[in-house]
Design an enzyme around this catalytic site. Structure first.
Site, PDB file in Angstrom:
ATOM      1  CD  GLU A 144       3.509  41.165 -16.497  1.00 47.22           C
ATOM      2  OE1 GLU A 144       3.219  39.846 -16.415  1.00 47.22           O
ATOM      3  OE2 GLU A 144       3.877  41.408 -17.759  1.00 47.22           O
ATOM      4  CD  GLU A 178       7.249  40.941 -19.905  1.00 45.07           C
ATOM      5  OE1 GLU A 178       6.355  40.717 -20.450  1.00 45.07           O
ATOM      6  OE2 GLU A 178       7.860  40.222 -18.783  1.00 45.07           O
TER       7      GLU A 178
END
Length: 868
Positions: free
Chosen positions: A208, A277
């Protein structure tokens, strides 16, 4: 059977059970459509299970239940600070046994996605970085920074060599690469990569970073290029991914994280569309209500992803588990990491989420041959109706989506008419028959209950008659030999290196008679967080706490001083270190000031900030090892102290009987940490109550989901029940130790076991038939009508009673069904006859079964049952 044959049988049995990874032996590549395993494109469904958030004893069941739910891949982060708490000293035991976990996944016949990071975020303390990284001179995390990338010892050596010899032909052993290589080599040594016959088909580097790379400026891109090059140089034989990284260099696959990823496009047409995710809920903060996500919306998001070209999706989390010990990040992340996952915190199947997603997975797999063969042909029938068709000469699969948030519609597709509820996707594996609709749940639902039982103290090991408890008071202020003094106020993390949640600041001031002694003044304290307690002359005067959106604490505490010496002891504490954000490693904690005494008799203010303070890292009880229950002089002869701050409590107890998951209910306590037989079950904080607003009785699944859309438990403690793994318990003579910070009554503590209370189902005449009736060779399964199915959740159970049954227009939810305006009089009898005494039952939902209590109305059957 001869001895030789017995030996052969045992050998073959051993291979089948313990060496199934050998069956994987695969070459893993990718193209624009999918991962390619041994030359075959694959449609894959993945689920996250973080090995340290459960126990090794739980792993096999968690993995098998994931497989039973249609999961092909288990995804996990690798937690650097768990494995290397001190540089060069590694821990891969117990809940940290990564190799064992990967082998358990292989034993179940599933693949693994190993997300090494090594930054993981994950609401994990310090984002998974070991705290010792913070103390390398000149360090800057996650950027083009040599101290971060290079081993500190080599870094210091290189500085010396370069300055003296101007030599640049040097080998740099990157700090980040050292740990990444450590993990990769461990996996290689155990032959766990797919190319070696193991289950690992994907690895991840970084995590991320695209959310924060803007903050790192020009240094971000070189860092990402270096990380990608470093990872691929390790020669794992499987592809690497970077999630949320639009500029991921080739051959790294950039992937999507989020509540929805159907619109995501990778940065190259040569890369597949991967969703690393997919949030099936959200995590819980202390001071927050409990988030959840309706399964109809989650199924809608997943179906849309596969509809629009996705072929690999991962649920975050499939099992969330528990933040044992001091592993929570945040700060203020709760001990429970349930995440509204298909397998709940305790490992129990959460229905209907698990079952509805299983039906979705089965439906997608029915389309796999078409999905891997071609790209979708996507058309819009109107702005809210989207059709995707995967078609070759041999196969055809279609997805029909209604993205309107309120209006159900009827659409015509390929000469047939289909009713699409709002915010739903219908899946047609043959381009004709609907096998699944995301808004129509065929799966049964369950109501889980916690059955309370009193704490049964072990009579044979009681040392006193004071309710079975003994205790030790933690000294207020400075009590350890390693205390030290400094002028000014010290930041907490830089001083404690996170060795403890606790950090004492102590100061003495003298007041002469007639000055400000005896008057009430105000002690003003400003802290970076996360909480603090103030003691004046050994007595608690007050305190304060931050919250998940603002960790800082600014308090004004009325205090009364005395003539002569006055001691001010401030206890600052952390509740998990920051785990996310640009430069999160620089975010401080502790009392950095100012600290002042205001409102003195003469109207003056004394600034105490720059005076000489005495400091102590941690508690005396921590150094003495009181958490084990074996050390220390425990008091058992006087009255049990209640509602007293800074107190250690201990008792011996008998474990709840049976095999149901166990929790401790800490209602009555304040805040602290608890240990069972020396194992930390985490921080407890039942007094931190969520806001009164924001929750609703039900949550409309239609429309875009966000983490605060659907909330439960408003106006109540964020968490009162704390998981105690069964494997940590003995049948008797268990030791429970508490450290209570603010004050509580341990006599109010109780145990609870988690059980299934009711099994329910709600099926309408418009539902598709059960997916297991689908038969690719005949039309019978596709033409079958809807069926209500009930199954008892545990082996050797049978349906013992029918609590509710109604065919007509029933409404409500499991545990709270009601009859509608019309209801068949025979429904209860028919359901009882079909189900009672059986472990499962199936009932056709039609007027042929129940008669027609209201003609012209689409009818439903709702049933609630008990199993014993």
């Amino acid at each position: 059977m001869s001895v030789k044959k017995v030996d052969q049988f045992i050998f073959l049995w051993f291979l089948a059970i313990y060496a199934p990874a050998a069956t994987f032996c695969a070459n893993v590549t990718y193209d624009h459509r999918a991962l390619i395993i041994d030359g075959n494109r694959r449609v894959l469904i993945s689920g996250s299970i973080h090995y340290p958030r459960s126990t090794p004893e739980m792993w096999p069941d968690l993995i098998q239940r994931s497989k039973d739910g249609g999961v092909d891949v288990i995804e996990t982060y690798v937690f650097w600070n768990l494995h290397e708490p001190i540089r060069g000293q590694y821990n891969f035991e117990g809940r940290g046994d990564l190799v064992k976990f990967v082998k358990e996944v292989a034993a179940a016949g599933l693949y693994v996605h190993l997300r090494i990071g090594p930054y993981v975020c994950a609401e994990w303390n310090y984002g998974g970085f070991p705290i010792w990284l913070h103390f390398i001179p000149g360090i800057k995390f996650r950027t083009d920074n040599e101290p971060f990338k290079v081993s500190p010892y080599i870094y210091i050596y290189l500085i010396h060599v370069i300055s003296n010899n101007n030599s640049k032909n040097l080998f740099l052993q990157a700090e980040m690469k050292r740990f990444t290589a450590k993990i990769v080599n461990m996996m290689k040594q155990e032959s766990l990569y797919a190319s070696q016959g193991g289950p690992i088909i994907l690895s991840q580097i970084e995590n991320e970073y695209g959310d924060v790379d803007w903050a790192y400026g020009p240094a971000a891109k070189p860092y990402i290029k270096w990380a990608a090059s470093m990872a691929t140089s390790l020669d794992t034989g499987v592809p690497w991914v970077m999630c949320m990284q639009a500029d991921a260099p080739n051959p790294i696959i950039d992937t999507c994280n989020g509540f929805y990823c159907d619109q995501f496009t990778p940065n190259s047409n040569a890369k597949p569309k991967i969703w690393t995710e997919g949030y099936n809920g959200w995590f819980l903060y202390y001071g927050g209500a409990v988030p959840y996500r309706p399964v109809e919306d989650l199924a809608f998001a997943v179906a849309r992803f596969y509809q629009l070209g996705g072929t690999f999706m991962n649920y975050y989390m499939y099992h969330g588990g528990t933040n044992f010990g001091r592993t929570t990040g945040g700060p203020f992340v709760a001990t429970s990491y349930d995440y509204d996952a298909p397998l709940d915190e305790y490992g129990i199947i959460r229905q209907p989420k698990w079952g509805h997603l299983k039906d979705l997975h089965d439906s997608i797999k029915l389309c796999e041959e078409a999905l891997i063969a071609t790209d979708p042909a996507v058309t819009s029938l109107d702005p809210n109706i989207e059709v995707a068709v995967y078609k070759t000469d041999n196969v055809c699969a279609a997805f029909l989506a209604n993205i309107n948030t309120t209006i159900d519609v009827t659409v015509n597709f390929s000469g047939n008419s289909y009713r699409l509820p709002a915010w739903s996707v219908s899946i047609l594996p043959d381009c004709k028959n609907v096998v699944f609709n995301t808004a129509k749940i065929n799966s049964a639902s369950t109501v889980s209950i916690f059955r309370a039982e009193s704490l049964k103290q072990d009579v044979g090991s009681l040392e006193n008659d004071s309710l079975g408890w003994s205790w030790i008071s933690e000294p207020i202020g400075i009590s350890k030999n390693d205390s030290f003094s400094k002028f000014g106020l010290l930041e907490q993390i830089n001083t404690t290196a996170d060795r403890s949640d606790y950090f004492w600041y102590s100061l003495s001031i003298d007041l002469e008679d007639g000055d400000d002694a005896g008057s009430q003044t105000v002690l003003h304290i400003e802290s970076l967080g996360h909480a603090l307690y103030a003691f004046i002359n050994g007595k608690l005067a007050g305190g304060g706490t931050g919250n998940s959106t603002n960790a800082t604490v600014n308090v004004d505490i009325p205090v009364t001083l005395v003539t002569g010496k006055n001691t001010i002891d401030l206890l600052s504490l952390t509740v998990g270190l920051q785990n996310f954000g640009a430069f999160f490693d620089t975010w401080g904690a502790g009392i950095t000031g100012p600290v002042t005494l205001k409102g003195l008799k003469n109207g003056s203010t004394i600034d105490l900030s720059s005076q000489q303070w005495t400091y102590q890292v941690g508690l005396l009880g921590e150094d003495l090892g009181l958490s084990s229950g074996n050390a220390g002089q425990w008091n058992s002869q006087s009255t049990l102290p209640k509602n007293q701050s800074l107190t250690w409590y201990k008792t011996n107890f008998v474990a709840p009987s049976g095999n149901d998951p166990v929790a401790i209910d800490f209602t009555g306590m304040g805040k602290g940490e608890a240990w069972v037989n020396g194992q930390s079950i985490g921080r407890y904080w039942p007094t931190y109550v969520s806001p009164n607003s924001g929750c609703t009785n039900s949550c409309d699944y239609r429309g875009y989901y966000y983490q605060s859309k659907c909330l439960r438990n408003c106006g109540k403690p964020s968490q009162t029940l704390y998981h105690v793994p069964r494997s940590w318990l003995k049948s008797d003579n268990n030791t429970l130790v508490l450290f209570e910070e603010s004050g509580g009554d341990p006599a109010k503590i109780s145990f609870a076991t988690k059980q299934i209370g009711s099994v329910c189902s709600y099926i309408s005449e418009s539902h598709p038939p059960p997916i297991d009736l689908w038969n690719s060779d005949t039309e019978s399964g596709r033409k079958a009508g809807p069926v209500l199915s009930l199954d008892c959740p545990y082996p050797n159970q049978v349906i013992s009673s029918i609590k509710f049954a109604s065919f007509g227009t029933p409404y409500g939810t499991c545990g709270n069904f009601n009859h509608g305006s019309c209801s068949s009089n025979s429904a209860l009898y028919i359901v009882q006859k079909a189900c009672i005494g059986s472990s499962s039952c199936n009932i056709n939902v039609s007027v042929n079964t129940f008669g027609d209590p209201c003609k012209g109305v689409t009818k439903s059957l709702a049933v609630e049952a008990s199993c014993m």
